[in-house]
Write an enzyme that holds these catalytic residues in place. Structure first.
Site, PDB file in Angstrom:
ATOM      1  N   ARG A 151       0.883  -1.344  -0.086  1.00 40.46           N
ATOM      2  CA  ARG A 151       0.047   0.339  -0.084  1.00 40.46           C
ATOM      3  C   ARG A 151       0.918   1.088   0.097  1.00 40.46           C
ATOM      4  O   ARG A 151       0.467   2.134  -0.721  1.00 40.46           O
ATOM      5  CB  ARG A 151      -1.042  -0.034   1.300  1.00 40.46           C
ATOM      6  N   ASP A 180       0.350  -6.750  -3.376  1.00 41.52           N
ATOM      7  CA  ASP A 180      -1.233  -6.502  -3.121  1.00 41.52           C
ATOM      8  C   ASP A 180      -1.761  -5.800  -4.398  1.00 41.52           C
ATOM      9  O   ASP A 180      -1.188  -5.329  -5.100  1.00 41.52           O
ATOM     10  CB  ASP A 180      -1.219  -5.778  -1.892  1.00 41.52           C
ATOM     11  N   HIS A 253      -6.220 -10.139  -4.161  1.00 42.34           N
ATOM     12  CA  HIS A 253      -5.110  -8.797  -3.822  1.00 42.34           C
ATOM     13  C   HIS A 253      -4.229  -9.021  -4.668  1.00 42.34           C
ATOM     14  O   HIS A 253      -2.884  -8.662  -4.588  1.00 42.34           O
ATOM     15  CB  HIS A 253      -4.685  -8.958  -2.490  1.00 42.34           C
ATOM     16  N   ASP A 318      -6.507 -14.470   1.863  1.00 45.48           N
ATOM     17  CA  ASP A 318      -7.698 -13.746   2.039  1.00 45.48           C
ATOM     18  C   ASP A 318      -8.630 -12.958   1.394  1.00 45.48           C
ATOM     19  O   ASP A 318      -8.113 -12.576   0.285  1.00 45.48           O
ATOM     20  CB  ASP A 318      -7.064 -12.748   3.484  1.00 45.48           C
ATOM     21  N   GLU A 319      -9.805 -12.709   1.726  1.00 42.73           N
ATOM     22  CA  GLU A 319     -10.691 -11.703   0.751  1.00 42.73           C
ATOM     23  C   GLU A 319     -10.764 -11.989  -0.463  1.00 42.73           C
ATOM     24  O   GLU A 319     -10.617 -11.101  -1.181  1.00 42.73           O
ATOM     25  CB  GLU A 319     -10.115 -10.286   1.300  1.00 42.73           C
ATOM     26  N   TYR A 415      -3.739  -5.263  15.214  1.00 43.42           N
ATOM     27  CA  TYR A 415      -3.686  -4.457  14.003  1.00 43.42           C
ATOM     28  C   TYR A 415      -3.243  -3.277  14.141  1.00 43.42           C
ATOM     29  O   TYR A 415      -4.186  -1.946  14.679  1.00 43.42           O
ATOM     30  CB  TYR A 415      -5.083  -4.536  13.282  1.00 43.42           C
ATOM     31  N   PHE A 416      -1.806  -2.773  14.094  1.00 44.13           N
ATOM     32  CA  PHE A 416      -1.391  -1.253  14.282  1.00 44.13           C
ATOM     33  C   PHE A 416      -1.756  -0.382  13.402  1.00 44.13           C
ATOM     34  O   PHE A 416      -1.168   0.793  13.433  1.00 44.13           O
ATOM     35  CB  PHE A 416       0.021  -1.366  14.735  1.00 44.13           C
ATOM     36  N   ASP A 417      -2.551  -0.480  12.448  1.00 43.29           N
ATOM     37  CA  ASP A 417      -2.737   0.353  11.388  1.00 43.29           C
ATOM     38  C   ASP A 417      -4.141   1.243  12.114  1.00 43.29           C
ATOM     39  O   ASP A 417      -4.597   2.206  11.604  1.00 43.29           O
ATOM     40  CB  ASP A 417      -3.121  -0.216   9.901  1.00 43.29           C
ATOM     41  N   THR A 466      -0.661  -0.354   5.478  1.00 48.21           N
ATOM     42  CA  THR A 466      -0.182   0.988   5.269  1.00 48.21           C
ATOM     43  C   THR A 466      -1.022   1.807   4.397  1.00 48.21           C
ATOM     44  O   THR A 466      -0.400   2.808   3.745  1.00 48.21           O
ATOM     45  CB  THR A 466       1.281   1.080   4.810  1.00 48.21           C
ATOM     46  N   GLU A 467      -2.221   1.663   4.182  1.00 46.55           N
ATOM     47  CA  GLU A 467      -3.025   2.624   3.487  1.00 46.55           C
ATOM     48  C   GLU A 467      -2.861   4.070   3.918  1.00 46.55           C
ATOM     49  O   GLU A 467      -2.875   4.913   3.028  1.00 46.55           O
ATOM     50  CB  GLU A 467      -4.588   2.237   3.475  1.00 46.55           C
TER      51      GLU A 467
HETATM   52  C1  ACM Z   1      -6.320  -9.417   6.230  1.00 46.00           C
HETATM   53  O1  ACM Z   1      -6.316  -8.289   7.141  1.00 46.00           O
HETATM   54  N1  ACM Z   1      -7.091  -9.129   5.102  1.00 46.00           N
HETATM   55  C2  ACM Z   1      -5.304 -10.225   6.606  1.00 46.00           C
END
Ligand code: ACM
Length: 573
Positions: A151, A180, A253, A318-319, A415-417, A466-467
């Site tokens: 990101r 990604d 992704h 994922d996703e 999740y530190f974002d 890191t978005e």
């Molecule tokens: C994730 O946060 N999609 C692993």
């Protein structure tokens, strides 16, 4: 307790204070006790030799032998275990192997004053460590940091500085999220289009996904690591006992890859073709699972794993919006030919194929995000696949009970974002808050779990997506001090008391404060415990504080998704 001894993060198993101090110097002789201890002694010399300390130690008595550090490997200790006996003229380190010896040296480094963490010595620094006896070993084998360099790309020098700061906390895994939708960060000599076309985008989204209108910065962004860079990063991390775990996201992704190599896509491209995405979120574009994609992946893994001879490779999973796999006749036919009933089965089979490739061709073990486990039903994952459970502890428990090793990384609190306080002063973040106290209270292997599940928890790590984290300053702000709490929890295997302390273990708050002084010396732009400095605040412009996703809602939402059937893989943004 001596102030320096009371400031260690993570806290060692036992600390006993003795009288006196030992004078440390860059030139302090580090001597292996026997030939078998040479690698361990080198690990210690590596840490001590990089200190900006005076070349010659200050002699305590004026005569006699110069102070020395003696390192012995013992068979009674595990590789990461060490003991440290600091006397006025001699430090004895015993360790099970180089990792334990290196951690002993990191503990010594923390016992120096904060000014010793500067890049060059300044006058008046007291280069002594207090005498003590310390025994120590980690409860968990996997103590990691995940960093999304897709990101926002993190230049190599910044990444090396981060490795230094994480290794000082005895974290031992660096999970690099290298690909990604928003950027492909790995050079390929076999398929140069992936880094030439896939590594940059013309602009980045500034507004949150929930905000309209969409706002962009119109600043080109990009970068990639050459294979030589990756080899260097790996070697630098290895010197500091950190194992690099590269991640190539598949099959989802993948927009940046598909922008460069649209022939690998499932289904047809969107109007205008695949693009390296300037937007965040879940996009519906997937790699095709057909053999051509698998050949491409083998090529890329061959190059990557030559640069980083990694024992672990993360393959994402994922996703994934599986619609394109369902709607593409070639892929649907391929699924039926393989006797697979649903696209979710094909998702599991694809991940299993790649895990087999990694094991058979590269001798590496596979990790997947927990959707990889959720889609596995009729088709199971390779039994040795490690499940990284991000959508809550319940899916982690299920994967562990199904016999998989797991890394517990629930969004709340790893999740530190997510932002660090619910305050208008904070800069923009995807949601929040996740406080340093939340991290300290985390139980990576809950005591209430059945013993069989707890035994499967290899460890934990923090995640930085890191978005909204464009550069090193923003990154260090999000990582520290929360990484201190994560390192403490991962090392001890249990929650740590923030403000109370325990017998022989000063409160984490006090020890983190001591560590922040070290970070001042090292020049790391952490978030002070009482909130951002004026120049770290979000201001009134594009980085102004917005609430984003409230953390409690996120955790509940993801728990629900993880509990649902694999069709949950198919939801888009
Ligand atoms: C994730 O946060 N999609 C692993």
């Amino acid at each position: 307790m001596n102030e320096r001894l009371a400031g260690l993060v993570p806290h060692p198993l036992t600390v006993t204070e003795h009288e006196g101090s030992f004078p440390l110097a860059a030139g302090t002789q580090v001597r292996p006790a026997d030939p078998q201890s040479e690698a361990a002694a080198s690990a210690v010399a590596g840490v001590i030799g990089r200190l900006p300390a005076p070349a010659e130690p200050r002699r305590t008595g004026g005569q006699g032998e110069p102070p020395e550090i003696v390192v012995a490997v013992t068979s009674r200790q595990g590789n990461e275990e060490y003991s440290l006996l600091i006397g006025p003229d001699r430090i004895e380190i015993e360790a099970g192997g180089p990792a334990g010896a290196c951690y002993a040296a990191q503990t010594l480094r923390q016992l120096l004053p904060a000014d010793a963490w500067r890049a060059a010595a300044i006058p008046g620094t007291d280069w002594t460590v207090p005498c003590a006896e310390i025994t120590d070993q980690p409860a968990l084998a996997w103590r990691g940091a995940h960093l999304d360099v897709s990101r926002h790309f993190l230049p190599k020098r910044d990444l090396l500085a981060l490795i230094d700061a994480l290794a000082a906390l005895k974290l031992n895994r660096l999970h690099l999220h290298l690909t990604d939708d928003q950027g492909w960060r790995i050079e390929s000599k076999l398929h140069p289009a992936v880094h030439e076309a896939g590594s940059h985008r013309p602009r980045s989204r500034l507004s949150l996904n929930s905000e309209r209108p969409k706002v962009y910065d119109d600043i080109p962004h990009g970068g990639y690591y050459t294979l030589a860079d990756l080899a260097e990063i790996n070697a630098y991390a290895a010197q500091r006992m950190m194992t690099v775990v590269p991640e190539i996201e598949m099959p989802g992704h993948a927009a940046a890859l598909l922008a460069a190599m649209p022939e690998l896509a499932a289904g047809s491209p969107p109007p205008g073709g695949f693009q390296v995405s300037a937007d965040w979120g879940i996009l519906p574009y997937l790699m095709s699972p057909l053999p051509g994609t698998q050949r491409f992946i083998r090529d890329i893994l061959g190059e990557l794993l030559t640069a980083i001879p990694a024992g672990y490779v993360h393959i994402g999973g994922d996703e994934c919006v599986l619609d394109s796999w369902r709607d593409d006749p070639a892929i649907d036919g391929y699924r039926r030919d393989r006797g697979l009933a649903t696209p979710a089965d094909l998702h599991a089979a694809f991940l299993r194929d790649i895990a087999n490739m990694l094991a058979d061709d590269f001798g590496a073990r596979t990790l997947v995000w927990d959707e990889g486990f959720a889609s596995a039903g009729a088709v199971s994952l390779r039994p040795d696949t490690i499940v990284m459970a991000w959508r809550g502890m319940e899916i982690a428990r299920k994967a562990a009970l199904a016999g998989h090793d797991v890394i517990t990384v629930p969004v709340l609190p790893t999740y530190f974002d997510y932002g660090q306080a619910d305050s208008q002063l904070e800069p923009v973040a995807i949601g929040g808050p996740i406080t340093v106290q939340d991290v300290a209270a985390f139980a990576p292997a809950p005591a209430a779990w059945p013993a069989a599940a707890g035994a499967r928890v290899l460890g934990t790590q923090f995640q930085v997506w890191t978005e909204y984290i464009p550069d090193r300053l923003a990154l260090e702000y999000m990582v520290f001090p929360r990484a201190c709490a994560l390192a403490e929890v991962a090392w001890s295997g249990r929650p740590s008391s923030w403000s109370e302390g325990e017998p022989g273990r000063p409160p984490l708050a006090q020890r983190v404060a001591a560590h922040l002084s070290r970070l001042d010396g090292a020049g790391v732009a952490y978030r002070p415990l009482d909130g951002p400095r004026p120049w770290q605040q979000g201001g009134d412009g594009p980085r102004r504080h917005r609430r984003g996703y409230p953390i409690g809602d996120v955790a509940r939402y993801l728990d629900g998704l993880a509990a649902a059937d694999p069709a949950s893989l198919t939801t888009s943004e």
